[in-house]
Design a protein around this motif. Structure first.
Motif: not given
Length: 168
Positions: A92-96, A122-123, A144-149
């Motif tokens: 969970n959480g924000t990784v940007s 993630k962004s 699946d990195y490209n679809t997950n920021g």
């Protein structure tokens, strides 16, 4: 055991620089990030040598209100079974607006940014796509990195970004 950052703690403009050695679960900056932790504008410039798991910045981010933003991890990872350039798992959480730049990696399995994710936001996250890797397969794992920021960048492309992921 890795330290836990949580309880609405804010850690800003801090760094870890040096060599880290351990038998398992060696992280460049922190272990578990949960319960409202806010890590902002921090970095780890490290050489990590681990018998099992190695994480460039954090082992895991687990709470919905935890944030890792504008941070980076860079250096060398050696003798690991599994290695992640930035974070092991994102529950969970924000990784940007973060990046991982490990130029030499020796591990059985290499994940340039994260190993697993089951949630969270993630962004604008990046990893150094040009690195010397020594793995059992000879290639990095990028689930699946490209679809997950998360995007791979060359050294020149990473250099053109500022810490918030925007071009200079």
């Amino acid at each position: 055991k890795e330290p836990t950052v949580g309880g609405a703690n804010i850690i800003e403009r801090c760094y870890v620089a040096g060599s880290l050695y351990g038998a398992a679960d060696v992280s460049g900056f922190t272990g578990r990030t949960d319960q409202g932790a806010n890590l902002n504008n921090n970095y780890a410039n490290v050489v990590i040598e681990a018998g099992r798991e190695a994480y460039g910045f954090a082992q895991e981010i687990v709470e919905y209100n935890a944030k890792i933003q504008n941070c980076h991890a860079l250096g060398v990872i050696r003798k690991a079974q599994n290695a992640s350039g930035f974070v092991g798992s994102i529950t969970n959480g924000t990784v940007s607006d973060n990046y991982a730049a490990f130029w030499t990696v020796s591990a059985d399995t290499w994940y340039p940014f994260y190993e697993s994710k089951t949630g969270g936001s993630k962004s604008n996250n990046y990893y150094l796509a040009e690195c010397s890797i020594n793995t059992s397969t000879g290639t990095p794992n990028t689930p699946d990195y490209n679809t997950n920021g998360v995007q791979g960048k060359t050294y020149q492309e990473l250099s053109a970004l500022n810490i918030s992921g925007q071009k200079k």
